[in-house]
Design a protein around this motif. Structure first.
Motif, PDB file in Angstrom:
ATOM      1  N   LEU A 105     -35.229-119.059   1.358  1.00 36.11           N
ATOM      2  CA  LEU A 105     -36.494-119.039   2.085  1.00 36.11           C
ATOM      3  C   LEU A 105     -36.467-120.052   3.233  1.00 36.11           C
ATOM      4  O   LEU A 105     -36.887-119.763   4.353  1.00 36.11           O
ATOM      5  CB  LEU A 105     -37.633-119.366   1.116  1.00 36.11           C
ATOM      6  N   SER A 161     -47.887-113.507   4.907  1.00 37.26           N
ATOM      7  CA  SER A 161     -47.653-112.257   5.632  1.00 37.26           C
ATOM      8  C   SER A 161     -46.510-111.437   5.016  1.00 37.26           C
ATOM      9  O   SER A 161     -46.339-110.263   5.344  1.00 37.26           O
ATOM     10  CB  SER A 161     -47.335-112.556   7.104  1.00 37.26           C
ATOM     11  N   TRP A 162     -45.752-112.060   4.127  1.00 36.68           N
ATOM     12  CA  TRP A 162     -44.648-111.363   3.472  1.00 36.68           C
ATOM     13  C   TRP A 162     -45.170-110.492   2.343  1.00 36.68           C
ATOM     14  O   TRP A 162     -46.239-110.730   1.795  1.00 36.68           O
ATOM     15  CB  TRP A 162     -43.636-112.366   2.912  1.00 36.68           C
ATOM     16  N   SER A 163     -44.370-109.495   1.967  1.00 38.42           N
ATOM     17  CA  SER A 163     -44.735-108.691   0.808  1.00 38.42           C
ATOM     18  C   SER A 163     -44.543-109.526  -0.462  1.00 38.42           C
ATOM     19  O   SER A 163     -43.765-110.489  -0.478  1.00 38.42           O
ATOM     20  CB  SER A 163     -43.859-107.441   0.730  1.00 38.42           C
ATOM     21  N   HIS A 164     -45.253-109.128  -1.503  1.00 37.73           N
ATOM     22  CA  HIS A 164     -45.160-109.852  -2.777  1.00 37.73           C
ATOM     23  C   HIS A 164     -43.730-109.898  -3.291  1.00 37.73           C
ATOM     24  O   HIS A 164     -43.221-110.955  -3.680  1.00 37.73           O
ATOM     25  CB  HIS A 164     -46.080-109.190  -3.812  1.00 37.73           C
ATOM     26  N   LYS A 189     -40.855-109.500  -1.762  1.00 39.38           N
ATOM     27  CA  LYS A 189     -39.939-110.277  -0.935  1.00 39.38           C
ATOM     28  C   LYS A 189     -40.161-111.770  -1.133  1.00 39.38           C
ATOM     29  O   LYS A 189     -39.202-112.532  -1.343  1.00 39.38           O
ATOM     30  CB  LYS A 189     -40.122-109.921   0.534  1.00 39.38           C
ATOM     31  N   LEU A 190     -41.428-112.188  -1.083  1.00 37.87           N
ATOM     32  CA  LEU A 190     -41.733-113.616  -1.180  1.00 37.87           C
ATOM     33  C   LEU A 190     -41.408-114.173  -2.562  1.00 37.87           C
ATOM     34  O   LEU A 190     -40.803-115.237  -2.687  1.00 37.87           O
ATOM     35  CB  LEU A 190     -43.206-113.856  -0.865  1.00 37.87           C
ATOM     36  N   THR A 241     -37.490-114.301  -3.616  1.00 37.57           N
ATOM     37  CA  THR A 241     -36.547-115.027  -2.752  1.00 37.57           C
ATOM     38  C   THR A 241     -36.411-116.472  -3.222  1.00 37.57           C
ATOM     39  O   THR A 241     -37.413-117.139  -3.467  1.00 37.57           O
ATOM     40  CB  THR A 241     -37.026-115.021  -1.282  1.00 37.57           C
ATOM     41  N   GLN A 283     -45.141-121.281  -1.830  1.00 35.47           N
ATOM     42  CA  GLN A 283     -44.600-120.078  -2.459  1.00 35.47           C
ATOM     43  C   GLN A 283     -45.146-119.918  -3.877  1.00 35.47           C
ATOM     44  O   GLN A 283     -45.593-118.830  -4.266  1.00 35.47           O
ATOM     45  CB  GLN A 283     -43.073-120.139  -2.494  1.00 35.47           C
ATOM     46  N   THR A 294     -47.400-117.825   7.219  1.00 37.64           N
ATOM     47  CA  THR A 294     -46.136-117.100   7.317  1.00 37.64           C
ATOM     48  C   THR A 294     -45.768-116.471   5.980  1.00 37.64           C
ATOM     49  O   THR A 294     -45.413-115.278   5.914  1.00 37.64           O
ATOM     50  CB  THR A 294     -44.996-118.042   7.758  1.00 37.64           C
ATOM     51  N   LEU A 295     -45.873-117.241   4.905  1.00 34.88           N
ATOM     52  CA  LEU A 295     -45.522-116.721   3.582  1.00 34.88           C
ATOM     53  C   LEU A 295     -46.510-115.650   3.124  1.00 34.88           C
ATOM     54  O   LEU A 295     -46.124-114.681   2.463  1.00 34.88           O
ATOM     55  CB  LEU A 295     -45.473-117.861   2.561  1.00 34.88           C
TER      56      LEU A 295
END
Length: 332
Positions: free
Chosen positions: A166, A152-155, A157-158, A161, A184, A149-150
């Motif tokens: 989160l 799949s996030w953009s750099h 954004k992840l 946050t 993370q 899941t993490l």
């Protein structure tokens, strides 16, 4: 650590390797098994289920160094949460009741059982080992979901946050905040390396973190074996590197070994993932060795033993993990 047998049974007395099972077409699989086409749906479902499970296990082995730390951290958090309810309640409660209180995923039932066992101490040693193994394997699936899941996030954004935000976004319970934080930190560390060198895959970054940890442990052992603690702790970093005969790019690993001996006494993968400069230096060292291996030739390198290669390259045995990783990258 979590793992799975290389062979997976599909019928009594017969087993198939992961590669064979998961690359064989459905019709060919039916022919191999001798099953009628009427059962193609059942066979396809079984194939998908088993191969999906393998992918989870493979991913878990790639992040094994993180998985172990994360599992231990999560168990401690669950232990402390349940302890607040008192052993009388916890030891008399059903696993589902405890899971409802904690708000955790049903797949963590074995982890809850493991903690309950720890608090109540009713099972014998064999049962405890079985419970631990089941708990770690089940946790690997949950952690794998967090990881995917993490990832799949953009750099941006992840990695910008906050942890609490989160957790709120993902809807994870407090018991898993350590797992989310560790994932993370690891992924953001990998992102920073990938931005500098796109040729290094995520899998190889993960592999390099494990090799880095192994190298630091080797350096700690060598320093404590050959030198007094007073000398180790009073020496400058460059002096220790000269004593160990390692290249300058391993300064981060040597510094971590010195800090472990003289300071914190803590060595975990989470420290590595947060020190991107030390990890990048280690990867640079691996890539340097890969360049040296290319000069020796693939036919020689890929058939030689690691001790032989260390001698050929003129490297100290403390760099065994560096050479092992470089050979794997070069030959594969």
């Amino acid at each position: 650590s979590s793992g799975i047998n290389a062979e997976c049974p599909l019928r009594p007395g017969k087993s198939y390797s992961h590669d064979k099972l998961c690359t064989t077409k459905l019709q060919d699989l039916l022919d191999l098994l001798g099953f009628p086409e009427a059962l193609d749906g059942a066979v396809e479902m079984a194939q998908n289920k088993i191969c999906g499970f393998f992918s989870v296990q493979k991913r878990s082995s790639e992040v094994d160094f993180i998985l172990e730390d994360s599992f231990i951290d999560t168990v401690k958090r669950i232990y402390n949460q349940l302890k607040e309810y008192g052993t009388n309640f916890v030891c008399g409660a059903k696993i589902q009741e405890l899971m409802d209180i904690l708000g955790v995923d049903d797949r963590l039932d074995s982890a809850i059982a493991y903690v309950q066992n720890k608090l109540c101490g009713e099972s014998d040693a064999l049962v405890k080992r079985d419970v631990h193994s089941a708990a770690l394997q089940a946790y690997g699936s949950v952690f794998g979901d967090i990881w995917d899941t993490l990832k799949s996030w953009s750099h941006d954004k992840l990695c910008t946050t906050k942890l609490q935000d989160l957790l709120d976004i993902l809807g994870f319970p407090e018991a898993l905040d350590g797992a989310v934080e560790m994932a993370q930190s690891a992924i953001c560390g990998i992102f920073s390396i990938e931005k500098r060198d796109m040729e290094i895959s995520t899998e190889r970054n993960l592999q390099s973190i494990g090799a880095f940890m192994k190298t630091v442990r080797i350096l700690v052992g060598r320093l404590l074996k050959d030198y007094m603690k007073g000398l180790i702790c009073s020496s400058r970093l460059q002096e220790l590197m000269d004593l160990l005969e390692v290249p300058d790019s391993l300064d981060g690993a040597v510094e971590m070994a010195q800090k472990f001996i003289c300071g914190s006494g803590i060595l975990s993968s989470s420290l590595v993932t947060k020190d991107s400069a030390a990890l990048q230096g280690f990867i640079d060292t691996i890539m340097g060795v890969v360049d040296q291996l290319s000069e020796l030739g693939q036919s020689y390198v890929c058939n030689a033993g690691i001790p032989e290669l260390l001698t050929s390259l003129g490297l100290p045995d403390t760099m065994v993990s560096v050479v092992e990783t470089a050979v794997d990258w070069f030959c594969n």
